[in-house]
Motif scaffolding. Structure first.
Motif, PDB file in Angstrom:
ATOM      1  N   ASN A  87      36.044  38.674  47.772  1.00 55.34           N
ATOM      2  CA  ASN A  87      36.968  39.473  46.791  1.00 55.34           C
ATOM      3  C   ASN A  87      36.111  40.177  45.621  1.00 55.34           C
ATOM      4  O   ASN A  87      36.274  41.250  45.250  1.00 55.34           O
ATOM      5  N   GLU A  88      35.101  39.375  45.102  1.00 52.41           N
ATOM      6  CA  GLU A  88      34.393  39.940  44.246  1.00 52.41           C
ATOM      7  C   GLU A  88      33.517  41.156  44.567  1.00 52.41           C
ATOM      8  O   GLU A  88      33.211  41.967  43.821  1.00 52.41           O
TER       9      GLU A  88
ATOM     10  N   LEU B  64      32.826  47.387  44.840  1.00 49.09           N
ATOM     11  CA  LEU B  64      33.201  48.855  45.451  1.00 49.09           C
ATOM     12  C   LEU B  64      34.238  49.445  44.710  1.00 49.09           C
ATOM     13  O   LEU B  64      34.208  50.676  44.386  1.00 49.09           O
ATOM     14  N   VAL B  65      35.258  48.562  44.181  1.00 47.88           N
ATOM     15  CA  VAL B  65      36.400  49.503  43.557  1.00 47.88           C
ATOM     16  C   VAL B  65      35.949  49.990  42.163  1.00 47.88           C
ATOM     17  O   VAL B  65      35.860  51.216  41.865  1.00 47.88           O
ATOM     18  N   ARG B  66      34.915  49.264  41.534  1.00 41.88           N
ATOM     19  CA  ARG B  66      34.489  49.700  40.405  1.00 41.88           C
ATOM     20  C   ARG B  66      33.296  50.924  40.450  1.00 41.88           C
ATOM     21  O   ARG B  66      33.389  51.840  39.598  1.00 41.88           O
TER      22      ARG B  66
ATOM     23  N   LYS C 295      40.396  50.722  47.205  1.00 45.74           N
ATOM     24  CA  LYS C 295      41.391  50.448  46.242  1.00 45.74           C
ATOM     25  C   LYS C 295      42.184  49.147  46.477  1.00 45.74           C
ATOM     26  O   LYS C 295      41.950  48.551  47.897  1.00 45.74           O
ATOM     27  N   ILE C 296      42.567  48.460  45.722  1.00 45.19           N
ATOM     28  CA  ILE C 296      43.548  47.172  45.746  1.00 45.19           C
ATOM     29  C   ILE C 296      44.721  47.556  45.184  1.00 45.19           C
ATOM     30  O   ILE C 296      44.886  47.814  44.061  1.00 45.19           O
ATOM     31  N   ASP C 297      45.858  47.393  45.894  1.00 47.91           N
ATOM     32  CA  ASP C 297      47.287  47.755  45.276  1.00 47.91           C
ATOM     33  C   ASP C 297      47.871  46.567  44.884  1.00 47.91           C
ATOM     34  O   ASP C 297      47.144  45.376  44.503  1.00 47.91           O
ATOM     35  N   GLU C 298      49.034  46.531  44.016  1.00 42.93           N
ATOM     36  CA  GLU C 298      49.482  45.479  43.309  1.00 42.93           C
ATOM     37  C   GLU C 298      50.025  44.186  44.242  1.00 42.93           C
ATOM     38  O   GLU C 298      49.956  43.114  43.604  1.00 42.93           O
ATOM     39  N   ASP C 299      49.868  44.495  45.508  1.00 49.22           N
ATOM     40  CA  ASP C 299      50.179  43.278  46.267  1.00 49.22           C
ATOM     41  C   ASP C 299      48.913  42.638  46.669  1.00 49.22           C
ATOM     42  O   ASP C 299      48.963  41.814  47.509  1.00 49.22           O
ATOM     43  N   GLY C 300      47.763  43.229  46.373  1.00 51.51           N
ATOM     44  CA  GLY C 300      46.280  42.632  46.637  1.00 51.51           C
ATOM     45  C   GLY C 300      45.833  43.257  48.085  1.00 51.51           C
ATOM     46  O   GLY C 300      44.747  42.488  48.316  1.00 51.51           O
ATOM     47  N   VAL C 301      46.548  44.127  48.578  1.00 49.62           N
ATOM     48  CA  VAL C 301      45.957  44.811  49.821  1.00 49.62           C
ATOM     49  C   VAL C 301      44.922  45.715  49.659  1.00 49.62           C
ATOM     50  O   VAL C 301      44.886  46.579  48.701  1.00 49.62           O
ATOM     51  N   LYS C 302      43.717  45.414  50.303  1.00 46.54           N
ATOM     52  CA  LYS C 302      42.596  46.376  50.097  1.00 46.54           C
ATOM     53  C   LYS C 302      42.457  47.422  51.083  1.00 46.54           C
ATOM     54  O   LYS C 302      43.070  47.322  52.216  1.00 46.54           O
TER      55      LYS C 302
END
Length: 64
Positions: A2-3, A8-10, A18-25
């Protein structure tokens, strides 16, 4: 793992990871700028292999 994805998101200049509000990548390859930032940040973990697109593919073809 996850880290690594959070890196990559940053760092992606096109904000394709992207990671949505449910934690889906998710990753949207269609907007890729082919800059290689993801390779530098996560080579060997999430980004296992980096190959530039062949002729008639990739950003050069899409953007002329």
């Amino acid at each position: 793992y996850n880290e690594e994805f959070l890196k990559l998101v940053r760092v992606c200049p096109a904000a394709l990871y992207k990671i949505d509000e449910d934690g889906v990548k998710s990753f949207d390859y269609a907007g890729c700028l082919e800059c290689g930032t993801c390779r530098i940040a996560c080579e060997g973990t999430i980004v296992k292999k980096w190959v530039n697109p062949g002729p008639t593919m990739g950003i050069e073809y899409r953007c002329g």
